[in-house]
Design a protein around this motif. Structure first.
Motif, PDB file in Angstrom:
ATOM      1  N   PRO A 139      24.352 -27.659  45.207  1.00  0.00           N
ATOM      2  CA  PRO A 139      24.215 -26.617  43.765  1.00  0.00           C
ATOM      3  C   PRO A 139      24.123 -26.704  42.139  1.00  0.00           C
ATOM      4  CG  PRO A 139      26.318 -26.813  44.792  1.00  0.00           C
ATOM      5  CD  PRO A 139      25.120 -28.342  45.267  1.00  0.00           C
ATOM      6  N   LEU A 140      24.074 -26.624  41.408  1.00  0.00           N
ATOM      7  CA  LEU A 140      24.453 -26.577  40.170  1.00  0.00           C
ATOM      8  C   LEU A 140      25.475 -26.120  39.941  1.00  0.00           C
ATOM      9  CD1 LEU A 140      21.093 -25.033  38.529  1.00  0.00           C
ATOM     10  CD2 LEU A 140      21.317 -27.093  38.607  1.00  0.00           C
ATOM     11  N   PRO A 141      26.137 -26.515  39.100  1.00  0.00           N
ATOM     12  CA  PRO A 141      27.153 -25.874  38.530  1.00  0.00           C
ATOM     13  C   PRO A 141      26.910 -24.661  37.646  1.00  0.00           C
ATOM     14  CG  PRO A 141      26.809 -28.321  37.419  1.00  0.00           C
ATOM     15  CD  PRO A 141      25.737 -28.404  37.695  1.00  0.00           C
ATOM     16  N   GLY A 142      27.522 -23.909  37.963  1.00  0.00           N
ATOM     17  CA  GLY A 142      28.077 -22.203  38.237  1.00  0.00           C
ATOM     18  C   GLY A 142      27.514 -22.051  38.590  1.00  0.00           C
ATOM     19  N   HIS A 197      12.792 -22.738  26.340  1.00  0.00           N
ATOM     20  CA  HIS A 197      13.554 -23.476  26.685  1.00  0.00           C
ATOM     21  C   HIS A 197      13.111 -23.896  28.087  1.00  0.00           C
ATOM     22  CE1 HIS A 197      14.661 -22.992  22.137  1.00  0.00           C
ATOM     23  NE2 HIS A 197      14.364 -24.762  22.755  1.00  0.00           N
ATOM     24  N   HIS A 198      13.947 -25.133  28.590  1.00  0.00           N
ATOM     25  CA  HIS A 198      14.160 -25.544  29.825  1.00  0.00           C
ATOM     26  C   HIS A 198      15.398 -26.591  30.359  1.00  0.00           C
ATOM     27  CE1 HIS A 198      10.165 -24.555  30.768  1.00  0.00           C
ATOM     28  NE2 HIS A 198       9.834 -24.795  32.007  1.00  0.00           N
ATOM     29  N   LYS A 199      16.456 -26.116  31.822  1.00  0.00           N
ATOM     30  CA  LYS A 199      17.323 -27.148  31.037  1.00  0.00           C
ATOM     31  C   LYS A 199      16.273 -28.377  32.029  1.00  0.00           C
ATOM     32  CE  LYS A 199      20.447 -24.064  29.952  1.00  0.00           C
ATOM     33  NZ  LYS A 199      21.532 -24.818  29.150  1.00  0.00           N
ATOM     34  N   THR A 200      16.609 -29.754  31.321  1.00  0.00           N
ATOM     35  CA  THR A 200      16.572 -31.343  31.875  1.00  0.00           C
ATOM     36  C   THR A 200      17.319 -31.195  32.434  1.00  0.00           C
ATOM     37  OG1 THR A 200      16.536 -31.538  29.568  1.00  0.00           O
ATOM     38  CG2 THR A 200      14.014 -30.970  30.325  1.00  0.00           C
ATOM     39  N   SER A 201      18.323 -31.320  32.449  1.00  0.00           N
ATOM     40  CA  SER A 201      19.560 -31.632  33.023  1.00  0.00           C
ATOM     41  C   SER A 201      19.714 -30.901  34.345  1.00  0.00           C
ATOM     42  CB  SER A 201      20.692 -31.994  32.343  1.00  0.00           C
ATOM     43  OG  SER A 201      21.675 -32.720  32.345  1.00  0.00           O
ATOM     44  N   ARG A 202      21.047 -31.168  34.753  1.00  0.00           N
ATOM     45  CA  ARG A 202      21.529 -30.704  36.053  1.00  0.00           C
ATOM     46  C   ARG A 202      23.084 -30.192  35.434  1.00  0.00           C
ATOM     47  NH1 ARG A 202      19.963 -30.566  41.593  1.00  0.00           N
ATOM     48  NH2 ARG A 202      18.181 -31.659  41.954  1.00  0.00           N
ATOM     49  N   THR A 203      23.535 -30.964  34.313  1.00  0.00           N
ATOM     50  CA  THR A 203      25.148 -30.933  34.179  1.00  0.00           C
ATOM     51  C   THR A 203      24.983 -31.283  32.324  1.00  0.00           C
ATOM     52  OG1 THR A 203      25.036 -33.634  34.382  1.00  0.00           O
ATOM     53  CG2 THR A 203      26.356 -32.261  36.107  1.00  0.00           C
ATOM     54  N   GLY A 204      26.121 -30.572  31.723  1.00  0.00           N
ATOM     55  CA  GLY A 204      26.732 -31.441  30.448  1.00  0.00           C
ATOM     56  C   GLY A 204      26.872 -29.940  30.208  1.00  0.00           C
ATOM     57  N   GLY A 205      26.001 -28.812  30.465  1.00  0.00           N
ATOM     58  CA  GLY A 205      26.342 -28.116  29.579  1.00  0.00           C
ATOM     59  C   GLY A 205      25.308 -27.518  29.223  1.00  0.00           C
ATOM     60  N   PRO A 206      25.414 -26.412  27.680  1.00  0.00           N
ATOM     61  CA  PRO A 206      24.079 -26.182  27.130  1.00  0.00           C
ATOM     62  C   PRO A 206      23.235 -27.088  25.744  1.00  0.00           C
ATOM     63  CG  PRO A 206      25.394 -23.919  26.749  1.00  0.00           C
ATOM     64  CD  PRO A 206      25.928 -25.305  27.689  1.00  0.00           C
ATOM     65  N   THR A 207      24.189 -28.158  25.353  1.00  0.00           N
ATOM     66  CA  THR A 207      24.346 -29.217  24.574  1.00  0.00           C
ATOM     67  C   THR A 207      23.442 -30.218  25.370  1.00  0.00           C
ATOM     68  OG1 THR A 207      26.582 -30.084  24.587  1.00  0.00           O
ATOM     69  CG2 THR A 207      26.663 -28.268  22.931  1.00  0.00           C
ATOM     70  N   SER A 208      23.906 -30.153  26.684  1.00  0.00           N
ATOM     71  CA  SER A 208      23.303 -31.878  26.880  1.00  0.00           C
ATOM     72  C   SER A 208      21.454 -31.138  28.100  1.00  0.00           C
ATOM     73  CB  SER A 208      24.205 -32.026  28.472  1.00  0.00           C
ATOM     74  OG  SER A 208      24.780 -32.642  26.813  1.00  0.00           O
ATOM     75  N   GLY A 256      21.821 -28.685  30.034  1.00  0.00           N
ATOM     76  CA  GLY A 256      22.011 -28.958  31.678  1.00  0.00           C
ATOM     77  C   GLY A 256      23.681 -27.483  31.777  1.00  0.00           C
ATOM     78  N   TYR A 257      23.489 -27.490  32.341  1.00  0.00           N
ATOM     79  CA  TYR A 257      24.451 -26.849  33.158  1.00  0.00           C
ATOM     80  C   TYR A 257      25.776 -27.448  33.246  1.00  0.00           C
ATOM     81  CZ  TYR A 257      20.248 -24.195  35.155  1.00  0.00           C
ATOM     82  OH  TYR A 257      18.556 -23.438  35.139  1.00  0.00           O
ATOM     83  N   PRO A 258      26.696 -25.991  33.597  1.00  0.00           N
ATOM     84  CA  PRO A 258      26.619 -24.373  33.217  1.00  0.00           C
ATOM     85  C   PRO A 258      26.772 -24.117  31.962  1.00  0.00           C
ATOM     86  CG  PRO A 258      29.449 -25.022  32.948  1.00  0.00           C
ATOM     87  CD  PRO A 258      27.995 -26.471  33.228  1.00  0.00           C
ATOM     88  N   ASP A 259      25.678 -22.704  32.423  1.00  0.00           N
ATOM     89  CA  ASP A 259      25.311 -22.067  31.360  1.00  0.00           C
ATOM     90  C   ASP A 259      25.065 -20.701  31.330  1.00  0.00           C
ATOM     91  OD1 ASP A 259      23.875 -20.731  28.802  1.00  0.00           O
ATOM     92  OD2 ASP A 259      22.570 -22.833  27.712  1.00  0.00           O
ATOM     93  N   SER A 260      25.915 -20.091  31.336  1.00  0.00           N
ATOM     94  CA  SER A 260      25.938 -18.551  31.793  1.00  0.00           C
ATOM     95  C   SER A 260      24.489 -17.350  31.726  1.00  0.00           C
ATOM     96  CB  SER A 260      27.137 -17.905  32.207  1.00  0.00           C
ATOM     97  OG  SER A 260      26.971 -17.964  31.152  1.00  0.00           O
ATOM     98  N   ASP A 261      24.157 -17.557  30.204  1.00  0.00           N
ATOM     99  CA  ASP A 261      23.520 -16.729  29.886  1.00  0.00           C
ATOM    100  C   ASP A 261      21.726 -17.430  29.223  1.00  0.00           C
ATOM    101  OD1 ASP A 261      23.384 -14.573  28.329  1.00  0.00           O
ATOM    102  OD2 ASP A 261      23.011 -15.038  26.452  1.00  0.00           O
TER     103      ASP A 261
END
Length: 197
Positions: free
Chosen positions: A80-83, A164-175, A177-182
């Motif tokens: 799973p991804l964070p969140g 925009h794509h999530k290119t990392s599984r973790t680290g949140g929006p600044t990285s 990654g996730y979590p990023d609920s929006d």
């Protein structure tokens, strides 16, 4: 008719209103009849969704200027991804070999550097909807373009094209990654701005 119209494919031969070249293959903007050649259309709509003439109606280019020699693949894994702890992960891979720029690119005839990019989505209903939209956008050549990398400064290379794509599984929006609920809502808005719904 909706307020977002498409450009008809081959509207004949004539003068391009932007570059004034004559005897070029034209595309007609259905919103106001403005005529534009394929090269100028590719350049204009790579960064703008409004008609260059009337500026009032969004115009969706049938195809963007993403390099033609490309591939999109995806697979699902169980982690799973964070969140999104109840769901697995959709792993998307984009492949672009090195190539030669075409007329709609910044430096036609000059080589460009390809790339491989990986992105992640939750394997839930909304994530699968976003995957379908990304696949549509990829097939319309809208997800990537040729330009200058914001991270490395390299010119004449394949770069993201404002979706925009999530290119990392973790680290949140600044990285990226996730979590990023929006994130899933935001990326659907970005795709909708390019006519992908």
């Amino acid at each position: 008719m909706s307020n977002i119209d498409s450009i008809s494919q081959d509207d004949g031969i004539g003068d391009c209103t932007i570059c004034a070249d004559d005897n070029v293959k034209l595309k007609k903007l259905l919103c106001c009849g403005f005529l534009i050649c394929e090269a100028c259309a590719g350049k204009h709509f790579a960064s703008n969704s409004k008609c260059p003439s009337c500026l009032k109606k969004a115009v969706v280019l049938v195809d963007g200027n993403q390099p033609r020699s490309s591939k999109m693949e995806y697979q699902v894994d169980s982690s799973p991804l964070p969140g999104y702890s109840s769901f697995g992960t959709i792993v998307i891979d984009y492949f672009f070999p090195d190539g030669i720029q075409e007329a709609e690119h910044p430096n036609p005839g000059k080589p460009y550097t390809g790339t491989m990019r990986r992105a992640y989505l939750p394997n839930n209903p909304e994530g699968r909807d976003v995957l379908d939209l990304l696949e549509k956008a990829f097939n319309k050549r809208l997800l990537f373009t040729i330009g200058t990398s914001h991270t490395t400064g390299q010119t004449d290379c394949v770069v993201w094209n404002d979706v925009h794509h999530k290119t990392s599984r973790t680290g949140g929006p600044t990285s990226y990654g996730y979590p990023d609920s929006d994130y899933l809502r935001r990326v659907k808005d970005e795709l909708a701005a390019k006519g992908i719904k």
